[in-house]
Design an enzyme around this catalytic site. Structure first.
Site, PDB file in Angstrom:
ATOM      1  N   ASP A 226      -9.762   4.231   0.894  1.00 19.18           N
ATOM      2  CA  ASP A 226      -8.869   3.137   1.013  1.00 19.18           C
ATOM      3  C   ASP A 226      -8.705   2.495  -0.047  1.00 19.18           C
ATOM      4  OD1 ASP A 226      -7.419   1.181   1.727  1.00 19.18           O
ATOM      5  OD2 ASP A 226      -8.369   0.802   3.605  1.00 19.18           O
ATOM      6  N   HIS A 227      -7.612   2.846  -0.905  1.00 17.69           N
ATOM      7  CA  HIS A 227      -7.206   2.508  -2.151  1.00 17.69           C
ATOM      8  C   HIS A 227      -6.922   0.945  -2.069  1.00 17.69           C
ATOM      9  CE1 HIS A 227      -6.715   2.924  -6.523  1.00 17.69           C
ATOM     10  NE2 HIS A 227      -5.814   3.794  -6.286  1.00 17.69           N
TER      11      HIS A 227
END
Ligand code: CAO
Length: 254
Positions: A226-227
């Site tokens: 999850d950036h």
């Protein structure tokens, strides 16, 4: 930078309706209802895919010593051991080194919850659909204990299904397609976790060893993250830590 639109009517999420097509106009068809699990999983997957900015980092781990180590442990413990329990322990080692991977964004979206426990989910392919049983407290279990629990959970998942408590509390998931094939893929994050590791089939790679060529067994890694929480450098470090742990299977078995 302006504050992003927080209303659910953001134009980005206004998706067109699903195509409503009578396929029989093009040729013979057979219609079957999706299983309850498939219906549930598909809505959760779709939510995770559209709401989490996924990036997948690819790497590989040298597992040349793993095969010998796991065969020796299978013999001494009397438990069949595939590479997967070692991957669980290597994931714990990497989570300890990179605590961001053991975090979750809370429901307000304003806090990160760093977990102090190590519960690892394993994707299991069942006739009714995909289930993710969780090995709780994987840091406190031995490799043979994890192998035994995994065999029981996957058998239960395939035959009777799993109760919620066997699928709850996961910190990080592993999806192994290694027994089937493939070189890389893009696993979808199992929210509220922030990363998932996909592993593909081990292959032999020629590597330079001075003037000679040595063949090494390499395990392909595909780490989706999850950036919003994790950056590319964190992902590269996680894979390096994971591979380092796997390269020393004896210390994982202690
Ligand atoms: N490379 C090469 N061989 C591998 C391997 C790898 N990365 N991983 C496992 N294998 C081998 C095992 O060692 C075993 O061989 P031996 O009997 O000779 O030791 C063989 O493949 C079969 O393994 P397995 O599948 O029975 O056991 P596992 O522990 O690897 O996996 C489970 C268990 C439950 C994860 C698996 O059965 C499964 O369901 N996999 C599919 C997961 C999935 O669908 N993921 C996608 C989710 S997103 O749609």
């Amino acid at each position: 930078m302006t504050k992003p639109d927080e209303t659910p009517t953001s134009p980005l999420l206004k998706l067109p309706a699903w195509p409503n097509i009578d396929f029989s106009q093009f040729g013979p068809v057979d219609m079957k209802p999706m299983s309850r699990i498939q219906t549930l999983v598909s809505s959760v997957m779709a939510r995770n895919w559209v709401s989490i900015p996924h990036v997948t980092h690819h790497d590989e781990a040298d597992v040349s010593t793993l095969t010998t180590a796991r065969r020796a442990l299978s013999e001494s413990s009397g438990v069949k051991i595939t590479p997967l329990p070692y991957l669980v322990k290597a994931a714990v080692a990497a989570l300890k080194a990179q605590p961001k991977f053991n975090a979750s964004i809370d429901a307000t979206g304003r806090n990160l919850v760093y977990k102090q426990y190590f519960h690892i989910g394993i994707a299991v392919d069942t006739p009714a659909g995909l289930l993710v049983p969780v090995i709780h407290d994987a840091d406190k279990k031995s490799i043979p204990e994890i192998a035994t629990e995994l065999a029981e959970l996957s058998e239960m998942a395939r035959t009777k299904g799993l109760p919620m408590d066997k699928m709850s509390g996961g910190c990080f998931s592993i999806s192994s397609l290694g027994s089937i094939g493939g070189t890389a893929f893009t696993p979808i994050i199992n929210a509220p976790e922030v990363a998932i590791l996909g592993v593909s089939k081990t292959y032999e790679k020629p590597c330079r060893n001075g003037e000679a060529i040595a063949w090494k067994d390499m395990l392909p890694l595909s780490l989706s993250y999850d950036h919003r929480v994790i950056n590319g450098a964190d992902a590269a470090r996680f894979c390096v830590d994971f591979a380092k742990a796997l390269a020393e299977p004896e210390s994982l078995a202690k």
